[in-house]
Design a protein around this motif. Structure first.
Motif, PDB file in Angstrom:
ATOM      1  N   GLY A 269      -9.093   6.012  10.619  1.00 45.47           N
ATOM      2  CA  GLY A 269      -8.581   4.137  10.730  1.00 45.47           C
ATOM      3  C   GLY A 269      -7.612   3.533  10.341  1.00 45.47           C
ATOM      4  N   THR A 270      -7.331   2.626  10.073  1.00 44.43           N
ATOM      5  CA  THR A 270      -5.823   2.206   9.869  1.00 44.43           C
ATOM      6  C   THR A 270      -6.017   1.466   8.456  1.00 44.43           C
ATOM      7  OG1 THR A 270      -6.929  -0.248  10.338  1.00 44.43           O
ATOM      8  CG2 THR A 270      -5.904   1.331  12.232  1.00 44.43           C
ATOM      9  N   GLN A 271      -7.309   1.922   7.715  1.00 42.43           N
ATOM     10  CA  GLN A 271      -7.262   1.470   5.936  1.00 42.43           C
ATOM     11  C   GLN A 271      -6.771   2.533   5.650  1.00 42.43           C
ATOM     12  OE1 GLN A 271      -7.063  -2.017   4.370  1.00 42.43           O
ATOM     13  NE2 GLN A 271      -6.965  -0.667   3.114  1.00 42.43           N
ATOM     14  N   ALA A 272      -5.612   3.069   4.279  1.00 39.41           N
ATOM     15  CA  ALA A 272      -5.399   3.660   3.700  1.00 39.41           C
ATOM     16  C   ALA A 272      -6.656   3.806   2.433  1.00 39.41           C
ATOM     17  CB  ALA A 272      -4.062   3.939   3.283  1.00 39.41           C
ATOM     18  N   ASN A 273      -6.757   4.626   1.463  1.00 40.35           N
ATOM     19  CA  ASN A 273      -7.764   4.656   0.555  1.00 40.35           C
ATOM     20  C   ASN A 273      -6.066   3.793  -0.546  1.00 40.35           C
ATOM     21  OD1 ASN A 273      -8.663   7.208   2.381  1.00 40.35           O
ATOM     22  ND2 ASN A 273     -10.478   6.287   0.201  1.00 40.35           N
ATOM     23  N   TRP A 274      -4.767   4.741  -0.500  1.00 41.50           N
ATOM     24  CA  TRP A 274      -4.122   3.596  -1.484  1.00 41.50           C
ATOM     25  C   TRP A 274      -2.972   3.122   0.043  1.00 41.50           C
ATOM     26  CZ3 TRP A 274      -4.927   1.887  -6.066  1.00 41.50           C
ATOM     27  CH2 TRP A 274      -4.182   0.778  -6.543  1.00 41.50           C
ATOM     28  N   TRP A 275      -2.476   2.472   0.059  1.00 44.10           N
ATOM     29  CA  TRP A 275      -0.677   2.254   0.438  1.00 44.10           C
ATOM     30  C   TRP A 275       0.143   2.289  -0.876  1.00 44.10           C
ATOM     31  CZ3 TRP A 275      -0.510   2.681   5.519  1.00 44.10           C
ATOM     32  CH2 TRP A 275      -1.838   2.583   6.343  1.00 44.10           C
TER      33      TRP A 275
ATOM     34  N   SER B 232      14.646   5.916  -1.868  1.00 46.14           N
ATOM     35  CA  SER B 232      14.610   5.882  -2.424  1.00 46.14           C
ATOM     36  C   SER B 232      15.986   6.504  -1.122  1.00 46.14           C
ATOM     37  CB  SER B 232      15.506   7.140  -3.436  1.00 46.14           C
ATOM     38  OG  SER B 232      15.329   8.441  -3.687  1.00 46.14           O
ATOM     39  N   SER B 233      14.626   7.326  -0.499  1.00 42.89           N
ATOM     40  CA  SER B 233      15.603   8.177   0.717  1.00 42.89           C
ATOM     41  C   SER B 233      14.346   7.091   2.209  1.00 42.89           C
ATOM     42  CB  SER B 233      15.940   9.181   0.678  1.00 42.89           C
ATOM     43  OG  SER B 233      15.983   9.928   2.354  1.00 42.89           O
ATOM     44  N   SER B 234      14.854   6.922   3.201  1.00 40.47           N
ATOM     45  CA  SER B 234      13.931   6.607   4.398  1.00 40.47           C
ATOM     46  C   SER B 234      13.209   8.058   4.756  1.00 40.47           C
ATOM     47  CB  SER B 234      14.551   5.615   5.276  1.00 40.47           C
ATOM     48  OG  SER B 234      15.660   6.376   5.886  1.00 40.47           O
ATOM     49  N   SER B 235      13.886   8.840   4.374  1.00 38.55           N
ATOM     50  CA  SER B 235      13.505  10.142   5.634  1.00 38.55           C
ATOM     51  C   SER B 235      12.588  11.316   4.784  1.00 38.55           C
ATOM     52  CB  SER B 235      14.748  11.104   5.220  1.00 38.55           C
ATOM     53  OG  SER B 235      15.665  10.923   5.983  1.00 38.55           O
ATOM     54  N   ASN B 236      12.356  10.577   2.498  1.00 34.17           N
ATOM     55  CA  ASN B 236      11.099  10.678   1.853  1.00 34.17           C
ATOM     56  C   ASN B 236      10.768  10.026   1.280  1.00 34.17           C
ATOM     57  OD1 ASN B 236      12.667  13.917   1.738  1.00 34.17           O
ATOM     58  ND2 ASN B 236      14.628  13.021   1.913  1.00 34.17           N
ATOM     59  N   ARG B 237       9.090  10.144   1.769  1.00 33.14           N
ATOM     60  CA  ARG B 237       8.256   8.811   2.285  1.00 33.14           C
ATOM     61  C   ARG B 237       6.873   9.629   1.624  1.00 33.14           C
ATOM     62  NH1 ARG B 237       9.282   7.494   7.087  1.00 33.14           N
ATOM     63  NH2 ARG B 237       7.802   7.323   7.163  1.00 33.14           N
ATOM     64  N   LEU B 238       6.139   9.094   0.866  1.00 27.83           N
ATOM     65  CA  LEU B 238       5.049   9.006   1.145  1.00 27.83           C
ATOM     66  C   LEU B 238       4.322   7.311   1.639  1.00 27.83           C
ATOM     67  CD1 LEU B 238       3.191  11.877  -1.335  1.00 27.83           C
ATOM     68  CD2 LEU B 238       3.033  11.845   0.517  1.00 27.83           C
ATOM     69  N   ASP B 239       4.072   6.919   2.292  1.00 23.46           N
ATOM     70  CA  ASP B 239       3.566   5.898   3.005  1.00 23.46           C
ATOM     71  C   ASP B 239       1.798   5.383   2.507  1.00 23.46           C
ATOM     72  OD1 ASP B 239       6.313   6.305   4.340  1.00 23.46           O
ATOM     73  OD2 ASP B 239       5.207   6.290   6.022  1.00 23.46           O
ATOM     74  N   GLY B 240       1.115   6.651   2.586  1.00 21.25           N
ATOM     75  CA  GLY B 240      -0.236   6.389   2.531  1.00 21.25           C
ATOM     76  C   GLY B 240      -1.508   7.513   1.894  1.00 21.25           C
ATOM     77  N   ILE B 241      -2.172   7.493   1.808  1.00 18.01           N
ATOM     78  CA  ILE B 241      -3.474   8.943   1.467  1.00 18.01           C
ATOM     79  C   ILE B 241      -4.757   8.251   2.161  1.00 18.01           C
ATOM     80  CG2 ILE B 241      -4.047   7.531  -0.786  1.00 18.01           C
ATOM     81  CD1 ILE B 241      -4.408  10.514  -1.670  1.00 18.01           C
ATOM     82  N   PHE B 242      -5.016   8.960   2.703  1.00 19.27           N
ATOM     83  CA  PHE B 242      -6.581   8.475   4.051  1.00 19.27           C
ATOM     84  C   PHE B 242      -7.639   9.451   3.265  1.00 19.27           C
ATOM     85  CE2 PHE B 242      -3.133   6.536   6.581  1.00 19.27           C
ATOM     86  CZ  PHE B 242      -3.726   5.751   6.859  1.00 19.27           C
TER      87      PHE B 242
END
Length: 587
Positions: free
Chosen positions: A231-237, A243-253
């Motif tokens: 779904g579209t709702q993460a458990n946490w966003w 510091s780098s757009s190539s290294n991200r954790l955007d959300g956890i599901f």
């Protein structure tokens, strides 16, 4: 075999009639492919021509030879056709490019393989009419205890093979062959077709049929790095700017059904060769219980890049949370039973040495050797924080997380981070006393970004290698199947011949009961009965077999039925009683 050699070196082909040990009438073929077939005459002789071993510009062109052997059966159209034994549908072979590169033996070539999703197949074999018998071997002839290949055959030529039925000369079939116990991944049928040589040594041709078994988890959930199933709702966003757009954790599901815990980490890392980045997830299956570690700096598993992502990390974990399990993926690495396929397979253990992705159990008494746990991990890097929901997706069997069962009301804890394996890329001087304990390289210290989930109130910028205490973790209560109101259960008499009993679950209420519909079986004491068609065993309370009666919801006045199949029943009946549970989740 009849071998002819020409060493004249003067551009002259040699023709000669020679005696052979082959029976009159035997057709011989040149395995070098240079000369036509010849037939042994009534005197046991053949006339052969051996090409010149020279050309005008080369006095040794390495072609002055022939290799004659009895003609083996050849393909008649497509030599091996595999179809679904139930539907009769033929599995289509797809052409794939073989690996390329300096050391690739298959550089620039192509190969075919099919994708098989069924449990039973029929193998059809078609050769020229000199094909007299045919045999089929699965993989190496020893795929499991369930496989019954031949043994102690003449010269071992059909050891590990299964005999087929001959329909006509050159036409053979292996019908209704059970491959239900094959793991997802790449497999092969090796087909060996013999000519009729009587009491003489066997003459045969081999044909190969490569295929991917692709059944998936069998739960309807696909592990492929596409996180849309959550779904579209993460458990946490994520709430921190990377510091780098190539290294991200955007959300956890997080999600689960009756068999698996599903994990989604939206985001990506930079997989460049010079970098040592990866995603990690710490798991506390039972918050507040004993075990695990609270300080990741204590972990020192140097067995591979994935375990190094979890080791030597200067993070102290939140109060009440202990890392009892952990999952990691180095540079977008994946894990399943089909590493050679783009199709993610079933959960499997991480490699003992060199694992680039996997899931482990953390024993406080074995901090340098974490214990592998089966999981299936896929990855689709998310291009941007606003793009399609993709990233790391994993499935871990609930029974692997809770080997002794789960407790009612027990919450799980999770904490994800993005960091490095900690290698410095340098070497210690020969005079450095640390060489005696560390070897040639400095002690690794993992670098940690600010991309933690859940967001930590005391972390704004990247902690790097600075020791940091984390105050927060994410809790998750596994979804549970539940009992329904106004439910009636009926059974027919147990059939001792087929060892089956029909069970019906009826919704006598006025509201729809959410599916799936489960039947939990309690077997009578001292009957030794087992349930053959069980989906699994319940996770909560005393383990009991349960069956899937219906995948969809049960409307008012509707009934779902299932034929429960037993085995090993002592006495006249399994004396089974039944209960019903409804909805997606653990039982």
């Amino acid at each position: 075999m009849l071998v002819g050699l020409n060493i004249r070196g003067d551009l002259t082909a040699l023709t000669q009639t020679v005696a052979t040990a082959f029976a009159p009438g035997t057709v011989l073929e040149d395995l070098s492919g240079q000369q036509p077939n010849v037939t042994v005459n009534g005197s046991g002789q053949v006339t052969i021509t051996v090409p010149s071993n020279s050309t005008s510009s080369n006095n040794n062109n390495a072609r002055g030879y022939v290799l004659y052997a009895p003609l083996a059966p050849k393909p008649n159209g497509t030599p091996v056709v595999v179809s679904d034994a139930d539907s009769g549908s033929v599995y289509t072979e797809t052409t794939y490019n073989q690996p390329t590169g300096s050391f690739a033996q298959t550089n620039g070539t192509q190969a075919k393989r099919a994708t098989i999703s069924g449990n039973r197949v029929t193998v059809s074999i078609n050769t020229t009419t000199d094909g007299n018998s045919a045999f089929v071997m699965l993989d190496n002839g020893k795929p499991g205890a369930w496989y019954s290949g031949l043994s102690n055959t003449p010269e071992g030529l059909t050891d590990g093979y299964i005999a087929t039925s001959k329909l006509a000369p050159g036409s053979f079939r292996l019908t209704n062959f059970d491959i239900s116990k094959l793991e997802d991944g790449l497999h092969v049928f090796k087909v060996r077709v013999f000519a009729d040589t009587g009491s003489r040594p066997g003459v045969f041709s081999d044909f190969y049929y490569w295929f991917d078994v692709r059944r998936g988890l069998g739960t309807g959930w696909t592990i492929d790095g596409n996180l849309s199933e959550f779904g579209t709702q993460a458990n946490w966003w994520q709430q921190r700017t990377p510091s780098s757009s190539s290294n991200r954790l955007d959300g956890i599901f997080l999600s689960n059904d009756d068999q698996y815990l599903y994990i989604g980490l939206a985001g990506r890392v930079d997989p460049a060769e010079g970098l040592i980045n990866g995603m990690s997830l710490l798991i506390d299956p039972a918050i507040g219980s004993s075990g695990g570690v609270n300080n990741l700096a204590l972990l020192n598993d140097d067995s591979g890049p994935a375990t190094r992502l979890l080791s030597n990390t200067r993070l102290s974990l939140p109060s009440g949370f202990a890392a009892k399990m952990a999952l990691s993926s180095f540079r977008h690495s994946v894990l399943s039973t089909s590493p050679e396929s783009a199709l993610t397979g079933l959960p499997t253990l991480p490699k003992t040495i060199g694992a680039e992705a996997g899931t482990w159990r953390i024993d406080p008494n074995k901090l340098s050797a974490m214990i592998g746990v089966p999981s299936s991990i896929a990855m689709q890097p998310r291009v941007s924080p606003t793009g399609s929901l993709t990233g790391l997706e994993a499935a871990i069997p609930l029974r692997s997380i809770f080997p002794n069962g789960a407790q009612n009301g027990q919450a799980m804890g999770f904490l994800a981070y993005l960091g490095t394996t900690g290698e410095a890329g340098s070497t210690l001087l020969s005079t450095d006393p640390l060489r005696g304990t560390l070897g040639g390289r400095p002690e690794p210290v993992s670098w940690i970004s600010n991309q933690l989930l859940p967001t930590q109130s005391n972390v704004q910028s990247d902690p790097g290698t600075v020791a940091t205490s984390l105050p927060s973790y994410l809790t998750y209560q596994p979804m549970r199947a539940v009992a329904g109101a106004n439910v009636a259960i009926r059974t027919t008499a147990y059939d001792p011949v087929t060892q089956t009993q029909l069970v019906g679950i009826r919704n006598n209420g006025s509201t729809t009961l959410n599916g799936p519909v489960w039947v939990v079986v309690t077997v009578g004491a001292k009957t030794n009965a087992t349930v053959v068609n069980k989906q699994g065993d319940t996770l909560y309370g005393t383990p009991k077999p349960y069956c899937l009666a219906r995948k969809t919801s049960l409307a008012p006045k509707q009934e779902a039925t299932i034929l429960v199949k037993f085995a090993g029943v002592s006495g006249s009946s399994p004396l089974a009683t039944y209960s019903a549970l409804f909805g997606r989740g653990a039982l």
